[in-house]
Design a protein around this motif. Structure first.
Motif, PDB file in Angstrom:
ATOM      1  N   UNK A  19       0.793  -1.232   0.000  1.00  0.00           N
ATOM      2  CA  UNK A  19       0.000   0.000   0.000  1.00  0.00           C
ATOM      3  C   UNK A  19       0.825   1.280   0.000  1.00  0.00           C
ATOM      4  N   UNK A  20       1.814   1.384   0.876  1.00  0.00           N
ATOM      5  CA  UNK A  20       2.589   2.628   0.938  1.00  0.00           C
ATOM      6  C   UNK A  20       3.232   3.007  -0.397  1.00  0.00           C
ATOM      7  N   UNK A  21       3.780   2.059  -1.174  1.00  0.00           N
ATOM      8  CA  UNK A  21       4.333   2.454  -2.475  1.00  0.00           C
ATOM      9  C   UNK A  21       3.294   3.032  -3.441  1.00  0.00           C
ATOM     10  N   UNK A  22       2.019   2.721  -3.229  1.00  0.00           N
ATOM     11  CA  UNK A  22       0.949   3.224  -4.099  1.00  0.00           C
ATOM     12  C   UNK A  22       0.341   4.534  -3.609  1.00  0.00           C
ATOM     13  N   UNK A  23       0.593   4.929  -2.382  1.00  0.00           N
ATOM     14  CA  UNK A  23      -0.079   6.068  -1.759  1.00  0.00           C
ATOM     15  C   UNK A  23       0.671   7.375  -1.951  1.00  0.00           C
ATOM     16  N   UNK A  24       1.214   7.580  -3.093  1.00  0.00           N
ATOM     17  CA  UNK A  24       1.914   8.834  -3.349  1.00  0.00           C
ATOM     18  C   UNK A  24       3.403   8.622  -3.447  1.00  0.00           C
ATOM     19  N   UNK A  25       4.083   9.685  -3.794  1.00  0.00           N
ATOM     20  CA  UNK A  25       5.520   9.599  -4.052  1.00  0.00           C
ATOM     21  C   UNK A  25       6.375   9.679  -2.795  1.00  0.00           C
ATOM     22  N   UNK A  26       5.818  10.109  -1.687  1.00  0.00           N
ATOM     23  CA  UNK A  26       6.628  10.347  -0.502  1.00  0.00           C
ATOM     24  C   UNK A  26       7.332   9.088  -0.010  1.00  0.00           C
ATOM     25  N   UNK A  27       6.645   7.934  -0.005  1.00  0.00           N
ATOM     26  CA  UNK A  27       7.265   6.701   0.482  1.00  0.00           C
ATOM     27  C   UNK A  27       8.370   6.247  -0.467  1.00  0.00           C
ATOM     28  N   UNK A  28       8.118   6.300  -1.766  1.00  0.00           N
ATOM     29  CA  UNK A  28       9.132   5.924  -2.748  1.00  0.00           C
ATOM     30  C   UNK A  28      10.323   6.883  -2.688  1.00  0.00           C
ATOM     31  N   UNK A  29      10.054   8.164  -2.408  1.00  0.00           N
ATOM     32  CA  UNK A  29      11.118   9.152  -2.256  1.00  0.00           C
ATOM     33  C   UNK A  29      12.024   8.758  -1.092  1.00  0.00           C
ATOM     34  N   UNK A  30      11.409   8.344   0.021  1.00  0.00           N
ATOM     35  CA  UNK A  30      12.187   7.905   1.191  1.00  0.00           C
ATOM     36  C   UNK A  30      13.004   6.661   0.845  1.00  0.00           C
ATOM     37  N   UNK A  31      12.383   5.696   0.165  1.00  0.00           N
ATOM     38  CA  UNK A  31      13.091   4.472  -0.217  1.00  0.00           C
ATOM     39  C   UNK A  31      14.309   4.768  -1.084  1.00  0.00           C
ATOM     40  N   UNK A  32      14.170   5.710  -2.001  1.00  0.00           N
ATOM     41  CA  UNK A  32      15.269   6.037  -2.916  1.00  0.00           C
ATOM     42  C   UNK A  32      16.442   6.695  -2.192  1.00  0.00           C
ATOM     43  N   UNK A  33      16.199   7.259  -1.025  1.00  0.00           N
ATOM     44  CA  UNK A  33      17.251   7.933  -0.286  1.00  0.00           C
ATOM     45  C   UNK A  33      17.858   7.071   0.818  1.00  0.00           C
ATOM     46  N   UNK A  34      17.351   5.869   0.970  1.00  0.00           N
ATOM     47  CA  UNK A  34      17.945   4.946   1.933  1.00  0.00           C
ATOM     48  C   UNK A  34      19.300   4.477   1.420  1.00  0.00           C
ATOM     49  N   UNK A  35      20.178   4.054   2.320  1.00  0.00           N
ATOM     50  CA  UNK A  35      21.443   3.459   1.860  1.00  0.00           C
ATOM     51  C   UNK A  35      21.157   2.233   0.974  1.00  0.00           C
ATOM     52  N   UNK A  36      22.027   1.986   0.015  1.00  0.00           N
ATOM     53  CA  UNK A  36      21.834   0.902  -0.952  1.00  0.00           C
ATOM     54  C   UNK A  36      21.553  -0.451  -0.295  1.00  0.00           C
TER      55      UNK A  36
END
Length: 132
Positions: A19-36
């Protein structure tokens, strides 16, 4: 048997991975900034059994709930390893229930989605015929 840890774990699984990946860009934005390494871990932990095991350990530690309360009192021959063995076995049982929940939801969901799609198509055809 207590289904609470499995239900909470499954709810967290649905929230975090579906659900969180579908609920807007904010969660995906956080994921992209996590360490690899954390990004890789998130991407690879799609399996409800695998992540369910770790969720079960965390939930047990946070709440003290057991899926199988009998594992809280293992025989004395386990000695000081008894709590660790109990947590491990309980987490395996909880992960199995989380996987069963996921498979059951998918098994119910596919026919339901197909029926909904068929109904929508039927209603569309009926509306087209009525407008002729």
């Amino acid at each position: 048997m207590n289904f609470t840890p499995a239900l909470v774990g499954f709810a967290l699984y649905i929230l975090i991975w579906e659900k969180l990946p579908e609920w807007g860009n904010w969660f995906n934005w956080i994921l992209q900034r996590l360490p690899k390494p954390l990004q890789t871990l998130y991407a690879q932990w799609r399996c409800p059994y695998c992540v369910g095991f770790w969720m079960a350990l965390a939930l047990h530690g946070a709440t003290g709930l057991w899926t199988l309360p009998a594992l809280a009192n293992l025989p004395g021959f386990w000695g000081s390893a008894a709590p660790l063995v109990g947590w491990f076995l309980d987490a395996l049982a909880t992960a199995t229930l989380i996987l069963i929940c996921k498979l059951t939801l998918e098994a119910i969901g596919l026919p339901a989605m197909k029926a909904h799609s068929m109904r929508q198509e039927f209603m569309r055809k009926m509306a087209e015929e009525a407008s002729k």
